[in-house]
Write a protein that holds these residues in place. Structure first.
Motif, PDB file in Angstrom:
ATOM      1  N   ILE B 149       0.780  -1.149   0.074  1.00 27.09           N
ATOM      2  CA  ILE B 149      -0.155   0.029  -0.076  1.00 27.09           C
ATOM      3  C   ILE B 149       0.718   1.261  -0.009  1.00 27.09           C
ATOM      4  O   ILE B 149       0.451   2.514  -0.450  1.00 27.09           O
ATOM      5  CB  ILE B 149      -1.050  -0.051   1.386  1.00 27.09           C
ATOM      6  CG1 ILE B 149      -0.307  -0.211   2.627  1.00 27.09           C
ATOM      7  CG2 ILE B 149      -2.221  -0.925   0.963  1.00 27.09           C
ATOM      8  CD1 ILE B 149      -1.320   0.063   3.760  1.00 27.09           C
ATOM      9  N   CYS B 304      -7.456   1.867  10.981  1.00 27.06           N
ATOM     10  CA  CYS B 304      -6.015   1.592  10.073  1.00 27.06           C
ATOM     11  C   CYS B 304      -5.751   3.123   9.489  1.00 27.06           C
ATOM     12  O   CYS B 304      -6.847   3.743   8.630  1.00 27.06           O
ATOM     13  CB  CYS B 304      -6.231   0.555   9.122  1.00 27.06           C
ATOM     14  SG  CYS B 304      -4.972   0.457   7.938  1.00 27.06           S
ATOM     15  N   ILE B 305      -4.654   3.447   9.582  1.00 25.06           N
ATOM     16  CA  ILE B 305      -4.058   4.639   8.637  1.00 25.06           C
ATOM     17  C   ILE B 305      -3.267   4.443   7.786  1.00 25.06           C
ATOM     18  O   ILE B 305      -2.614   5.292   7.076  1.00 25.06           O
ATOM     19  CB  ILE B 305      -3.528   5.830   9.742  1.00 25.06           C
ATOM     20  CG1 ILE B 305      -2.299   5.099  10.357  1.00 25.06           C
ATOM     21  CG2 ILE B 305      -4.547   6.342  10.733  1.00 25.06           C
ATOM     22  CD1 ILE B 305      -1.355   6.142  11.051  1.00 25.06           C
ATOM     23  N   ARG B 306      -3.126   3.188   7.313  1.00 26.41           N
ATOM     24  CA  ARG B 306      -2.594   2.656   6.047  1.00 26.41           C
ATOM     25  C   ARG B 306      -1.158   3.000   6.202  1.00 26.41           C
ATOM     26  O   ARG B 306      -0.548   3.625   4.967  1.00 26.41           O
ATOM     27  CB  ARG B 306      -3.104   3.204   4.756  1.00 26.41           C
ATOM     28  CG  ARG B 306      -4.745   2.819   4.627  1.00 26.41           C
ATOM     29  CD  ARG B 306      -5.029   1.511   4.281  1.00 26.41           C
ATOM     30  NE  ARG B 306      -6.329   1.435   3.782  1.00 26.41           N
ATOM     31  CZ  ARG B 306      -6.989   0.798   4.565  1.00 26.41           C
ATOM     32  NH1 ARG B 306      -7.178   0.520   6.073  1.00 26.41           N
ATOM     33  NH2 ARG B 306      -8.480   0.694   4.171  1.00 26.41           N
ATOM     34  N   CYS B 307      -0.423   2.792   7.187  1.00 28.64           N
ATOM     35  CA  CYS B 307       1.149   2.913   7.187  1.00 28.64           C
ATOM     36  C   CYS B 307       1.683   2.051   6.716  1.00 28.64           C
ATOM     37  O   CYS B 307       3.021   2.127   6.316  1.00 28.64           O
ATOM     38  CB  CYS B 307       1.385   3.370   8.670  1.00 28.64           C
ATOM     39  SG  CYS B 307       1.590   1.940   9.861  1.00 28.64           S
ATOM     40  N   SER B 308       1.399   0.779   6.730  1.00 26.61           N
ATOM     41  CA  SER B 308       2.039  -0.313   6.017  1.00 26.61           C
ATOM     42  C   SER B 308       2.939  -1.066   6.956  1.00 26.61           C
ATOM     43  O   SER B 308       3.719  -1.956   6.725  1.00 26.61           O
ATOM     44  CB  SER B 308       2.637  -0.274   4.920  1.00 26.61           C
ATOM     45  OG  SER B 308       3.705   0.476   4.932  1.00 26.61           O
ATOM     46  N   ALA B 309       3.229  -0.577   8.260  1.00 29.77           N
ATOM     47  CA  ALA B 309       4.141  -1.255   9.195  1.00 29.77           C
ATOM     48  C   ALA B 309       3.973  -2.682   9.548  1.00 29.77           C
ATOM     49  O   ALA B 309       4.699  -3.567   9.656  1.00 29.77           O
ATOM     50  CB  ALA B 309       4.046  -0.340  10.612  1.00 29.77           C
ATOM     51  N   CYS B 310       2.524  -3.121   9.353  1.00 27.79           N
ATOM     52  CA  CYS B 310       2.095  -4.546   9.626  1.00 27.79           C
ATOM     53  C   CYS B 310       2.707  -5.236   8.348  1.00 27.79           C
ATOM     54  O   CYS B 310       3.134  -6.390   8.732  1.00 27.79           O
ATOM     55  CB  CYS B 310       0.623  -4.676   9.777  1.00 27.79           C
ATOM     56  SG  CYS B 310      -0.580  -3.948   8.808  1.00 27.79           S
ATOM     57  N   ILE B 333      -3.201  -6.477   7.658  1.00 26.08           N
ATOM     58  CA  ILE B 333      -4.529  -5.574   7.692  1.00 26.08           C
ATOM     59  C   ILE B 333      -5.589  -6.016   6.509  1.00 26.08           C
ATOM     60  O   ILE B 333      -6.775  -5.933   6.610  1.00 26.08           O
ATOM     61  CB  ILE B 333      -4.241  -4.123   7.957  1.00 26.08           C
ATOM     62  CG1 ILE B 333      -5.640  -3.258   8.036  1.00 26.08           C
ATOM     63  CG2 ILE B 333      -3.556  -3.604   6.532  1.00 26.08           C
ATOM     64  CD1 ILE B 333      -6.362  -3.664   9.390  1.00 26.08           C
ATOM     65  N   CYS B 363       1.885  -1.719  15.059  1.00 23.48           N
ATOM     66  CA  CYS B 363       0.642  -0.743  14.569  1.00 23.48           C
ATOM     67  C   CYS B 363       0.487   0.343  15.354  1.00 23.48           C
ATOM     68  O   CYS B 363       0.423   0.377  16.622  1.00 23.48           O
ATOM     69  CB  CYS B 363      -0.738  -1.529  14.772  1.00 23.48           C
ATOM     70  SG  CYS B 363      -2.126  -0.658  13.959  1.00 23.48           S
ATOM     71  N   PRO B 364       0.559   1.518  14.573  1.00 18.67           N
ATOM     72  CA  PRO B 364       0.602   3.001  15.632  1.00 18.67           C
ATOM     73  C   PRO B 364      -0.727   3.368  16.044  1.00 18.67           C
ATOM     74  O   PRO B 364      -0.835   4.002  16.689  1.00 18.67           O
ATOM     75  CB  PRO B 364       0.859   3.871  14.109  1.00 18.67           C
ATOM     76  CG  PRO B 364       0.501   3.145  12.945  1.00 18.67           C
ATOM     77  CD  PRO B 364       0.443   2.016  13.313  1.00 18.67           C
ATOM     78  N   VAL B 365      -2.025   2.609  15.581  1.00 16.55           N
ATOM     79  CA  VAL B 365      -3.095   3.129  16.276  1.00 16.55           C
ATOM     80  C   VAL B 365      -3.506   1.757  17.168  1.00 16.55           C
ATOM     81  O   VAL B 365      -4.825   1.746  17.364  1.00 16.55           O
ATOM     82  CB  VAL B 365      -3.934   3.372  15.449  1.00 16.55           C
ATOM     83  CG1 VAL B 365      -4.195   4.854  14.784  1.00 16.55           C
ATOM     84  CG2 VAL B 365      -4.202   2.352  14.092  1.00 16.55           C
ATOM     85  N   ILE B 367      -4.333  -1.532  16.478  1.00 12.26           N
ATOM     86  CA  ILE B 367      -5.190  -2.420  16.367  1.00 12.26           C
ATOM     87  C   ILE B 367      -4.894  -3.891  16.508  1.00 12.26           C
ATOM     88  O   ILE B 367      -3.608  -4.196  16.426  1.00 12.26           O
ATOM     89  CB  ILE B 367      -5.431  -2.526  14.542  1.00 12.26           C
ATOM     90  CG1 ILE B 367      -5.922  -0.994  14.351  1.00 12.26           C
ATOM     91  CG2 ILE B 367      -6.553  -3.498  14.125  1.00 12.26           C
ATOM     92  CD1 ILE B 367      -6.122  -0.698  12.619  1.00 12.26           C
ATOM     93  N   ILE B 369      -4.472  -6.501  15.511  1.00 11.77           N
ATOM     94  CA  ILE B 369      -4.558  -7.403  14.286  1.00 11.77           C
ATOM     95  C   ILE B 369      -4.601  -8.872  14.325  1.00 11.77           C
ATOM     96  O   ILE B 369      -5.489  -9.624  13.707  1.00 11.77           O
ATOM     97  CB  ILE B 369      -3.309  -6.688  13.460  1.00 11.77           C
ATOM     98  CG1 ILE B 369      -3.151  -5.265  13.126  1.00 11.77           C
ATOM     99  CG2 ILE B 369      -3.684  -7.623  11.946  1.00 11.77           C
ATOM    100  CD1 ILE B 369      -1.906  -4.832  12.391  1.00 11.77           C
TER     101      ILE B 369
HETATM  102  S1  SF4 Z   1       0.252  -1.221  11.056  1.00  7.04           S
HETATM  103 FE1  SF4 Z   1      -1.968  -0.570  11.526  1.00  7.04          FE
HETATM  104  S2  SF4 Z   1      -2.371   1.447  10.783  1.00  7.04           S
HETATM  105 FE2  SF4 Z   1      -0.437   0.552   9.955  1.00  7.04          FE
HETATM  106  S3  SF4 Z   1      -1.329  -0.436   8.231  1.00  7.04           S
HETATM  107 FE3  SF4 Z   1      -1.136  -2.017   9.543  1.00  7.04          FE
HETATM  108  S4  SF4 Z   1      -3.291  -1.858  10.479  1.00  7.04           S
HETATM  109 FE4  SF4 Z   1      -3.054  -0.057   9.302  1.00  7.04          FE
END
Ligand code: SF4
Lengths: 196, 458
Positions: B149, B304-310, B333, B363-365, B367, B369
């Motif tokens: 993403i 999710c803020i779509r950071c892609s860390a996960c 995610i 995950c910065p928020v 979640i 997951i």
């Molecule tokens: S780490 Fe969290 S915020 Fe970032 S893409 Fe994955 S689910 Fe979304």
């Protein structure tokens, strides 16, 4: 039922019981120190690919720019009167005519130490494209206008009315090809920040 | 359901062992950059906690914030549209373009338009869309979907990109220098920006209090498109809202550090009002989000803020590649979001995980997951989309992919599998170990491991 009514009804039916909005007080327990903040800003913005210069006058900025660039026959634009010897003002109605801009010099409201970003909104310039279209961009920043964190940054602009504003941190860049960093993706190839 | 779908698709990717290692290492490197960036922020955990609570609050009051946002955006001179689903979203855009006789549009990164298959839809109606983010442009030229993403062409080697650019942009044959290729894209896309009358962007955050929205890019491509066009269309999922402008302070601190380890993206553009003589339209899209909001176990995925860390941290993603998920959003995610759209099609995804929890930790928020992946497994089995025996096999495969030891012994193990779980072989478990030399292992090891795994996951 319109889509709006449909969506709002579905959201209302689905959303959980109200949860509290947290306080942000914690993030304002910082020590403000102008010298440290400025030093951190310089270190950070250089790390992300910008150049910084500490100057005492606009003449010094002009001299530096003339040293860094061969501006002969090139288009230089700035809304600031101080640069009238090297730059024109943009007053046109069709911003496509900015396509050949070599260098644009803009003032900024303030900078953020933790990430090297400068905030500028349309109180200081009226053509949004000016941040993006030139080959090279230069900012003028007053040395006392540095905040430590993004929390302090939004404290400054929390109640402000603008049509457009941006944090700009360094030159345009991409690492989409095998994670190799290349400066000058679609926007400016370089950013200079003159701290006055 | 074909239980090994994810595995079969991973097969292509795993043919080239060096490439898998390269993909794995590249993403791990980004994960390490994220670690360094986050460790530099002493309040990192407080940031995550507070951002998570802000999102929880917003979702619990979304009905109110959507209306507040609409009111304030309209007062700013922006036109708001509501789209219940992808079809409606696409038709709104088509109408806006047709009304203005526009047949070409430039678009910056928007996973939502991928979700709605907007490019294909507009293409069918004679409207050409050019993606302006370099990575997206590359996959568009390759006629592929993005595999990540944030880094859409992370699966591509520079030599392949050189080939594509040679064919489409006329770069010299055999040149694979990132600097040269980026310059070629810059020149070509500059011409696109200067000639398009319509620009579409995604939205990273929308502020209820002010009616403005924020778009984050490193390249400046979103702004180049928007400011040169007559009409700016912004597509956003209804979950992108946050209550106040000052909340952005937290999210912008977290987003890019979590994504690539940068302190912030080069541009964080705040769009409040249309520029003089121009039009700004925002499309608020539901497309299944209100349904997900109504699922207590899965609603947190909307934070999710779509950071892609996960993605970057996930051992299965790193070794199977984004395309193996066969979903608009891959990675951990995506494996939670996708079954909400189509449980049958994506029934395999919640099983393509080891439940190691690394995703939830970064995950910065905040979640949960891996807990949600586990819960989806129960739902999918209950709804009859998966044979419980087969789902155990998926977990075996995920573990195999994630663990270097298991990965090495998988060859032998799979032969043992014939005895215990023949369906696995029928479904080509070998996707993950094909083309590797497998050392001998004791006969019992797979059986032991298998029964232990069952205990853990039943
Ligand atoms: S780490 Fe969290 S915020 Fe970032 S893409 Fe994955 S689910 Fe979304």
């Amino acid at each position: 039922m319109t889509s709006k009514e449909q969506i709002l009804a579905a959201v209302k039916a689905s959303q959980p019981d109200l949860k509290e909005l947290p306080s942000l007080d914690f993030f304002y327990q910082d020590n403000l120190n102008q010298d440290e903040d400025l030093a951190q800003f310089i270190e950070t913005v250089e790390f992300i690919g910008a150049k910084t210069y500490r100057v005492n006058s606009y003449e010094e900025i002009i001299a530096q720019l003339q040293q860094d660039f061969d501006l002969k026959g090139k288009r230089v634009i700035s809304p600031l009167n101080e640069f009238s010897t090297i730059a024109e003002k943009y007053t046109g109605a069709d911003n496509h005519t900015l396509a050949d801009a070599e260098l644009i010099i803009l003032p900024t409201h303030f900078a953020v130490a933790e990430n090297g970003a400068c905030w500028i909104d349309d109180h200081l310039f009226d053509e949004r494209l000016m941040l993006f279209i030139p080959q090279h961009l230069a900012f003028v920043l007053k040395k006392e206008e540095v905040v430590p964190t993004m929390h302090r940054a939004y404290e400054r602009i929390a109640g402000k009315s603008y049509g457009y504003g941006a944090f700009v941190a360094g030159p345009s860049k991409t690492a989409d090809i095998e994670q190799s960093l290349v400066l000058g993706a679609h926007g400016p190839r370089s950013l200079r920040v003159f701290i006055i | 359901m074909k239980v090994a779908d994810h595995a079969q698709r991973a097969k292509e990717f795993n043919k080239d062992e060096k490439r898998v290692d390269w993909h794995d290492e590249t993403l791990w490197f980004i994960r390490q950059k994220r670690d360094r960036a986050s460790h530099n922020i002493p309040q990192w955990e407080e940031l995550r906690n507070t951002a998570s609570q802000i999102k929880n609050h917003t979702l619990s009051n979304l009905h109110h914030y959507l209306q507040e946002f609409e009111r304030n955006a309209q007062a700013n001179g922006v036109t708001i549209h509501w789209a219940a689903n992808a079809e409606e979203h696409n038709n709104i855009i088509l109408k806006l373009l047709q009304e203005r006789n526009i047949s070409q549009m430039v678009k910056s990164k928007s996973m939502l338009t991928e979700e709605c298959h907007l490019n294909d839809f507009l293409g069918d109606h004679g409207i050409e869309v050019i993606d302006s983010d370099l990575g997206e442009r590359i996959v568009q030229l390759a006629k592929e979907p993005p595999s990540h993403i944030v880094l859409p062409c992370i699966h591509k080697k520079k030599e392949e990109i050189g080939e594509l650019f040679h064919e489409h942009l006329g770069t010299p044959k055999g040149s694979a220098d990132p600097q040269l290729l980026t310059e070629a894209a810059r020149q070509s896309l500059r011409n696109v920006f200067l000639t398009r009358k319509a620009a579409l962007t995604g939205v990273n955050f929308a502020i209820a209090e002010t009616g403005e929205f924020v778009v984050c890019t490193n390249e400046g491509n979103a702004d180049m498109g928007v400011h040169l066009a007559d009409i700016h269309i912004a597509s956003m999922g209804i979950e992108k809202l946050i209550p106040q402008r000052r909340h952005l302070g937290l999210f912008l601190r977290l987003l890019t550090r979590s994504a690539t380890g940068q302190p912030i993206t080069t541009y964080s553009s705040h769009f409040a009002k249309p520029a003089k003589g121009k039009a700004m339209h925002i499309i608020l899209v539901d497309n299944g989000r209100s349904r997900q909001l109504g699922r207590p176990d899965f609603r947190a995925s909307l934070k999710c803020i779509r950071c892609s860390a996960c993605f970057n941290t996930c051992p299965v993603y790193r070794r199977s590649g984004g395309h193996s998920y066969n979903a608009v959003i891959a990675g951990p995610i995506g494996s939670i979001l996708s079954p909400n759209f189509d449980m049958k099609k994506h029934a395999d995804l919640p099983f393509a995980s080891t439940l190691c929890g690394s995703c939830s930790n970064v995950c910065p928020v905040k979640i949960d997951i891996h807990d949600q992946l586990y819960k989806w497994r129960q739902v999918i089995v209950q709804e009859g989309y998966a044979d419980p025996k087969k789902t155990v096999a998926m977990q075996v495969m995920a573990k195999t992919l994630a663990s270097p030891t298991m990965y090495r012994i998988a060859g032998k193990a799979a032969r043992t599998t014939l005895k215990y779980a023949p369906f696995v072989v029928n479904n080509k478990l070998n996707a993950w170990y094909l083309h590797r030399d497998m050392p001998e292992v004791p006969k019992s090891s797979f059986g032991e491991w298998y029964s232990k795994n069952r205990k853990n996951n039943d």
